[in-house]
Design an enzyme around this catalytic site. Structure first.
Site, mmCIF file in Angstrom:
data_model
loop_
_atom_site.group_PDB
_atom_site.id
_atom_site.type_symbol
_atom_site.label_atom_id
_atom_site.label_comp_id
_atom_site.label_asym_id
_atom_site.label_seq_id
_atom_site.Cartn_x
_atom_site.Cartn_y
_atom_site.Cartn_z
ATOM 1 N N ASP A 75 34.207 38.277 46.581
ATOM 2 C CA ASP A 75 33.863 38.665 48.156
ATOM 3 C C ASP A 75 32.946 37.507 48.601
ATOM 4 O O ASP A 75 31.978 37.044 47.847
ATOM 5 C CB ASP A 75 33.112 40.052 48.096
ATOM 6 N N ASN A 88 31.401 37.243 51.834
ATOM 7 C CA ASN A 88 30.774 37.941 53.014
ATOM 8 C C ASN A 88 30.040 39.259 53.007
ATOM 9 O O ASN A 88 29.756 39.701 53.813
ATOM 10 C CB ASN A 88 31.475 37.728 54.346
ATOM 11 N N ASP A 131 31.013 42.155 52.528
ATOM 12 C CA ASP A 131 31.798 43.301 53.039
ATOM 13 C C ASP A 131 32.402 44.322 51.739
ATOM 14 O O ASP A 131 33.166 45.326 51.991
ATOM 15 C CB ASP A 131 32.893 43.280 54.233
ATOM 16 N N ASP A 147 38.086 37.838 49.277
ATOM 17 C CA ASP A 147 38.643 37.165 50.455
ATOM 18 C C ASP A 147 38.922 35.882 50.138
ATOM 19 O O ASP A 147 38.717 35.370 49.102
ATOM 20 C CB ASP A 147 37.636 37.346 51.676
ATOM 21 N N ASP A 193 53.213 35.909 47.529
ATOM 22 C CA ASP A 193 53.825 37.237 47.132
ATOM 23 C C ASP A 193 54.862 37.445 48.334
ATOM 24 O O ASP A 193 54.505 37.298 49.498
ATOM 25 C CB ASP A 193 52.996 38.568 47.053
ATOM 26 N N ASP A 246 58.605 40.270 45.224
ATOM 27 C CA ASP A 246 58.385 41.751 44.807
ATOM 28 C C ASP A 246 59.706 42.706 44.943
ATOM 29 O O ASP A 246 60.751 42.662 45.681
ATOM 30 C CB ASP A 246 57.536 42.292 46.049
ATOM 31 N N GLU A 293 60.201 39.760 40.644
ATOM 32 C CA GLU A 293 59.718 40.678 39.959
ATOM 33 C C GLU A 293 61.085 41.933 39.747
ATOM 34 O O GLU A 293 61.537 42.299 40.817
ATOM 35 C CB GLU A 293 58.825 41.717 40.782
ATOM 36 N N HIS A 333 48.511 43.364 38.200
ATOM 37 C CA HIS A 333 47.870 44.411 39.145
ATOM 38 C C HIS A 333 48.418 45.830 39.065
ATOM 39 O O HIS A 333 48.028 46.613 39.539
ATOM 40 C CB HIS A 333 47.820 43.957 40.629
ATOM 41 N N ASP A 334 49.630 45.887 38.340
ATOM 42 C CA ASP A 334 50.445 47.375 38.117
ATOM 43 C C ASP A 334 50.107 47.876 36.962
ATOM 44 O O ASP A 334 50.533 49.123 36.479
ATOM 45 C CB ASP A 334 51.594 47.112 38.544
HETATM 46 O O1 ISL Z 1 53.809 49.983 39.286
HETATM 47 C C1 ISL Z 1 54.870 50.217 38.538
HETATM 48 C C2 ISL Z 1 54.554 50.874 37.352
HETATM 49 O O2 ISL Z 1 53.263 50.862 37.434
HETATM 50 C C3 ISL Z 1 55.993 50.052 39.059
HETATM 51 O O3 ISL Z 1 56.813 51.098 39.028
HETATM 52 C C4 ISL Z 1 55.992 49.115 40.445
HETATM 53 O O4 ISL Z 1 55.668 49.955 41.627
HETATM 54 C C5 ISL Z 1 56.994 48.323 40.541
HETATM 55 O O5 ISL Z 1 56.892 47.391 39.415
HETATM 56 C C6 ISL Z 1 57.366 47.732 41.606
HETATM 57 O O6 ISL Z 1 55.796 46.954 41.893
HETATM 58 C C7 ISL Z 1 55.918 46.095 43.069
HETATM 59 O O7 ISL Z 1 56.265 46.540 44.328
HETATM 60 C C8 ISL Z 1 55.479 47.902 44.588
HETATM 61 C C9 ISL Z 1 53.863 47.554 44.671
HETATM 62 O O8 ISL Z 1 53.242 48.844 44.799
HETATM 63 C C10 ISL Z 1 53.588 47.022 43.382
HETATM 64 O O9 ISL Z 1 52.162 46.800 43.255
HETATM 65 C C11 ISL Z 1 54.536 45.626 43.118
HETATM 66 O O10 ISL Z 1 53.974 44.914 42.151
HETATM 67 C C12 ISL Z 1 55.785 48.008 46.123
HETATM 68 O O11 ISL Z 1 55.785 46.903 46.884
HETATM 69 CA CA CA Z 2 34.889 39.883 52.053
#
Ligand code: ISL
Ligand code: CA
Length: 534
Positions: A20, A22, A24, A28, A97, A197, A250, A317-318
């Site tokens: 971050d 700023n 908040d 960013d 993305d 995605d 993905e 991030h998943d």
């Molecule tokens: O997150 C998952 C397992 O934890 C997967 O089922 C995931 O939802 C799948 O891999 C798809 O992920 C992508 O599309 C989703 C989004 O929520 C995820 O962050 C992204 O990486 C929908 O856009």
């Molecule tokens: Ca910020």
């Protein structure tokens, strides 16, 4: 000859939790700019930005309401141009993305689509119900049915994710034209490619009922269909071929055979596999079982042998943090984090590092659902409650598998909020930040972060590591040994995924070891990783 995206290492930023600038409490673009020097120092050559477009944040950016703008929480288009320029100065490429299976329900296309007479009606997939039931039995990725009834329309719309993420209708050629424009919009600014995605589920061949499956009924009607291949070929031919860029898909539920079908004529340049992520799962990601290194090694080996070039990753991030999942958060935290680094950077393919992985960040230490932000976690928690799981069991599922494990703020230093923000962070900071943070590791030659830096440099200087053939040598309960070779030279990688010492009678000169040993004598320490020149 390798392409630039095969030579370089990718670093994934999930902007909301990166830095971050700023106060908040939300990461960013200026925050990212302020950290480019550290990323350059690490050896990063490409940054993949998780979505930075305007979004109502039901799925934190993966629900997009405008494909050609910047989320004001993250900054402005000017900030984005500055980021591109600053990255270019450091020879770092930026990858966006691309989320085109669905939009946000707040996207103007969907808002207009709710009107049956609108030209946008066909941008989405609308169907009447079967009596009081949805049009078919498909389930969504986030739990519950894949259809939601819209009062205004008097029909249901399809959403493979949250109900606020309606799926686009690729049978309407105008949708693909819109997507082409989005691609050109960003490519013309100088972005170097896209992480696409859930790209292998964008084409629905039919809307018939799905056969029985433990989850995701309907999958066989939309997974890697011919229509999807056709769309990707068209995007390649009409858009991507005119730019020096790459795509990484993905690709959920993908097999090596499907992967090769995407890679063969460059519909995609790389794909993310999920098979190795199941090494600690039973059937579903929510049912974690004891991690079996052997399963991880077998899945990785299969992909190394059957697919010519992989997109290698252990975190994103998943997914929960890799050191918590496949390593040890306790006594061997440092050694196991380094071992995972060796694995990631010595496999054949392009390595993807997720923010915080390079300092060994661990799963979160939240204590209740009120601290969890992720919609998927909340949906599953509710679902498990309906299915009669006791509260303790529900919490166990969330702790082990929630995506928020990877979404806590990056731990920059031992100051307030780990240096992430001067305000109140949008999500809790892991309380281990005084011990695990970048500042503590940056100048320590023995830190996890310094080890990543050394490995990235080693890979950059080694043709064998970048392009050499992969050969599995030993896969046993806790040992994974493989060879990379080229023109009669070879490197042997020895990994001990256990708290016990292990005999591994191989020979060679030590190139690198997470125990800093000068020579190798045939025994591996707990979580030791060694690279030998044979
Ligand atoms: O997150 C998952 C397992 O934890 C997967 O089922 C995931 O939802 C799948 O891999 C798809 O992920 C992508 O599309 C989703 C989004 O929520 C995820 O962050 C992204 O990486 C929908 O856009
Ligand atoms: Ca910020």
């Amino acid at each position: 000859m390798l392409k630039w995206w095969q030579e370089r290492v990718v670093y994934q930023i999930w902007p909301r939790s990166f830095q971050d600038s700023n106060g908040d409490g939300i990461g960013d673009l200026q925050g990212i700019i302020s950290r480019l020097d550290e990323l350059k120092d690490l050896g990063v050559g490409i940054i993949w930005l998780s979505p930075i477009y305007p979004s109502p944040n039901v799925d934190y950016g993966y629900d997009i309401s405008d494909y050609k703008a910047i989320n004001p929480e993250f900054g402005t288009m000017e900030d984005f141009h500055q980021l591109l320029a600053e990255a270019e100065k450091r020879d770092i490429k930026i990858v966006m993305d691309l989320v085109i299976n669905h939009t946000s329900d707040q996207h103007p296309w969907f808002q207009q689509s709710r009107d049956r007479t609108s030209p946008y009606r066909d941008y989405y997939i609308w169907r009447p119900g079967r009596g009081r039931k949805p049009p078919n039995n498909w389930g969504s990725f986030f739990g519950g049915p894949a259809w939601t009834y819209d009062e205004q329309s008097g029909e249901y719309y399809l959403h493979l994710f949250a109900k606020n993420q309606p799926d686009l209708n690729y049978r309407n050629p105008r949708v693909l034209e819109e997507v082409k424009e989005v691609l050109r919009f960003w490519l013309d600014k100088g972005v170097a490619g896209f992480r696409c995605d859930v790209i292998n589920i964008i084409w629905k061949s039919s809307l018939a009922n799905g056969k029985w499956r433990p989850a995701l009924k309907g999958l066989e009607h939309y997974l890697a269909q011919e229509g999807c291949h056709r769309i990707l070929r068209e995007l390649r031919r009409e858009v991507l071929d005119s730019y020096d860029c790459f795509t990484v898909g993905e690709t959920v539920f993908i097999t090596t055979k499907m992967a090769n079908e995407f890679l063969r004529s460059r519909e995609l340049d790389m794909v993310f596999s999920f098979e190795h992520m199941a090494a600690d799962e039973l059937l579903l990601k929510w049912f974690k079982t004891k991690f079996k290194p052997e399963r991880l090694a077998r899945a990785l080996t299969k992909w190394q042998l059957e697919v010519p070039w992989n997109a290698n990753y252990l975190e994103n991030h998943d997914q929960p943090r890799s050191v918590s999942r496949f390593g040890d958060e306790g006594e061997f935290w440092e050694q196991s984090a380094k071992l995972l680094a060796v694995l990631l950077l010595t496999l054949k393919g392009t390595p993807f590092i997720y923010q915080g992985q390079e300092i060994g960040m661990t799963n979160f230490d939240f204590t209740g659902m009120d601290q969890i932000k992720d919609i998927e976690s909340h949906n599953v928690y509710r679902l498990a409650k309906r299915l009669g799981f006791p509260a303790s069991a529900r919490w166990k599922l969330i702790k082990a598998s929630s995506r928020d494990n990877a979404r806590t703020p990056v731990q920059w230093n031992a100051g307030p909020n780990a240096g992430f923000t001067t305000g109140t962070p949008w999500i809790g900071v892991n309380s281990n930040y005084k011990r695990i943070n970048l500042e503590a590791q940056l100048h320590d030659p023995h830190s996890v972060r310094s080890f990543y830096k050394r490995l990235i440099a080693l890979r950059a200087s080694s043709d064998i590591l970048k392009a050499g053939a992969f050969e599995a040598v030993q896969i046993s309960r806790s040992l994974f040994v493989y060879r990379r070779k080229m023109d009669g030279n070879s490197l042997l990688v020895l990994l001990n995924f256990s708290k016990e010492e292990a005999a591994a009678p191989y020979r060679g000169e030590v190139v690198l070891s997470n125990y800093e040993r000068p020579s190798y004598t045939g025994r591996l320490q707990p979580y030791e990783a060694v690279v030998l020149q044979e």
